[in-house]
Scaffold this motif. Structure first.
Motif, PDB file in Angstrom:
ATOM      1  N   TRP A   1      -4.605  -6.548   3.300  1.00 36.11           N
ATOM      2  CA  TRP A   1      -4.695  -6.839   1.870  1.00 36.11           C
ATOM      3  C   TRP A   1      -5.763  -7.895   1.604  1.00 36.11           C
ATOM      4  O   TRP A   1      -5.834  -8.911   2.308  1.00 36.11           O
ATOM      5  CB  TRP A   1      -3.345  -7.333   1.359  1.00 36.11           C
ATOM      6  CG  TRP A   1      -3.353  -7.887  -0.034  1.00 36.11           C
ATOM      7  CD1 TRP A   1      -3.827  -7.274  -1.163  1.00 36.11           C
ATOM      8  CD2 TRP A   1      -2.861  -9.167  -0.462  1.00 36.11           C
ATOM      9  NE1 TRP A   1      -3.654  -8.088  -2.261  1.00 36.11           N
ATOM     10  CE2 TRP A   1      -3.069  -9.253  -1.861  1.00 36.11           C
ATOM     11  CE3 TRP A   1      -2.265 -10.238   0.195  1.00 36.11           C
ATOM     12  CZ2 TRP A   1      -2.701 -10.375  -2.609  1.00 36.11           C
ATOM     13  CZ3 TRP A   1      -1.888 -11.346  -0.540  1.00 36.11           C
ATOM     14  CH2 TRP A   1      -2.111 -11.413  -1.926  1.00 36.11           C
TER      15      TRP A   1
ATOM     16  N   ASP B   1       0.870  -1.171   0.000  1.00 41.22           N
ATOM     17  CA  ASP B   1       0.000   0.000   0.000  1.00 41.22           C
ATOM     18  C   ASP B   1       0.907   1.221   0.000  1.00 41.22           C
ATOM     19  O   ASP B   1       2.113   1.091  -0.271  1.00 41.22           O
ATOM     20  CB  ASP B   1      -1.007  -0.011   1.165  1.00 41.22           C
ATOM     21  CG  ASP B   1      -0.374  -0.174   2.534  1.00 41.22           C
ATOM     22  OD1 ASP B   1       0.660   0.477   2.796  1.00 41.22           O
ATOM     23  OD2 ASP B   1      -0.901  -0.945   3.360  1.00 41.22           O
TER      24      ASP B   1
ATOM     25  N   HIS C   1      -6.410  -2.888  -1.004  1.00 38.84           N
ATOM     26  CA  HIS C   1      -5.145  -2.668  -0.306  1.00 38.84           C
ATOM     27  C   HIS C   1      -5.296  -1.506   0.670  1.00 38.84           C
ATOM     28  O   HIS C   1      -6.063  -0.571   0.419  1.00 38.84           O
ATOM     29  CB  HIS C   1      -4.032  -2.330  -1.292  1.00 38.84           C
ATOM     30  CG  HIS C   1      -3.739  -3.394  -2.314  1.00 38.84           C
ATOM     31  ND1 HIS C   1      -4.566  -3.626  -3.394  1.00 38.84           N
ATOM     32  CD2 HIS C   1      -2.717  -4.280  -2.417  1.00 38.84           C
ATOM     33  CE1 HIS C   1      -4.047  -4.609  -4.122  1.00 38.84           C
ATOM     34  NE2 HIS C   1      -2.942  -5.020  -3.552  1.00 38.84           N
TER      35      HIS C   1
ATOM     36  N   SER D   1       0.778  -4.432   5.964  1.00 44.20           N
ATOM     37  CA  SER D   1       0.084  -4.322   4.681  1.00 44.20           C
ATOM     38  C   SER D   1      -0.620  -5.623   4.318  1.00 44.20           C
ATOM     39  O   SER D   1      -1.752  -5.607   3.815  1.00 44.20           O
ATOM     40  CB  SER D   1       1.075  -3.940   3.579  1.00 44.20           C
ATOM     41  OG  SER D   1       1.615  -2.656   3.804  1.00 44.20           O
TER      42      SER D   1
END
Length: 235
Positions: free
Chosen positions: A158, A24, A50, A154
């Motif tokens: 996700w 991201d 994301h 992240s």
């Protein structure tokens, strides 16, 4: 979809940053401030599925349309990595930046191996959702500790369904016929995305191509200095 964005700097001269799959805007933690220090207002997106952006449906066209919906037209430079480069190439005519940089672009992904199901490669990519911190560090030995921690964060937000959404790109040739605006392609060394034959073809089509020597697919995290040096004259 209006995407979540993060901004560094201020002013009328704008740079756009578009991350790759699984990441991201935080992947640009060093690039964003560096460009801001050069007098640019830097806008980094979280692609759909994301970061803090919304989810689904997923497809190359969806990612590109979101960029057009979210980002300003006429930026000084737009930089996309991997999936972000795929999306940027599909949106670049509408976004009309003065220059574009495509970092190890996902334009020519290999298709399924002989005898394998078409979903095999997307499934392998989606499985990265469960990578542990230790596995991420082992796969990316040149990353700083903070980047490993950010990747863990992240991956937690996700949506791995994005891997299946881009399934039609596996085995397809998405290389642009030519640059819509002056365009640089940076590659890893060696690149899993842009083999030597593709380098020659992209140069023949009018792209400048530069390798980030010794760096892997996420060059801006592997060797920030070498990555920024590869952008000399473009940012």
């Amino acid at each position: 979809m209006r995407l979540h964005t993060h901004t560094w700097g201020e002013g009328d001269r704008v740079a756009l940053l578009i991350h790759g799959i699984m990441a991201d805007h935080r992947t640009w933690r060093r690039v964003g401030p560096e460009l801001a220090a050069r007098g640019l207002r830097v806008i980094a997106v979280d692609l759909r599925g994301h970061g803090a952006s919304g989810q689904g449906p997923y497809g190359p066209g969806d990612f590109a349309d979101d960029l057009v919906e979210t980002l300003p037209v006429g930026a000084e430079v737009a930089i996309g990595h991997s999936l972000g480069a795929m999306a940027l190439a599909l949106a670049v005519e509408r976004l009309a930046p003065r220059r574009a940089v495509y970092c190890d672009p996902a334009w020519h992904l290999p298709g399924p191996e002989a005898g394998a199901e078409e979903s095999e490669r997307p499934a392998r990519l989606a499985a990265a959702k469960t990578l542990s911190r230790e596995e991420i560090a082992a796969l990316n030995p040149r990353w700083e500790e903070v980047d490993v921690d950010l990747e863990v964060a992240s991956l937690a937000v996700w949506d791995e369904a994005t891997a299946y959404g881009i399934a039609p790109a596996f085995g397809a040739d998405l290389r642009p016929a030519g640059p819509v605006v002056p365009s640089l392609v940076t590659t890893a060394d060696p690149s899993p995305m842009v083999p030597p034959a593709d380098v020659a073809e992209l140069r023949a089509r009018g792209f400048e191509v530069r390798a980030v020597e010794g760096a892997g697919h996420t060059a801006h995290r592997d060797d920030f200095g070498a990555f920024m040096a590869a952008l000399e004259g473009w940012v």
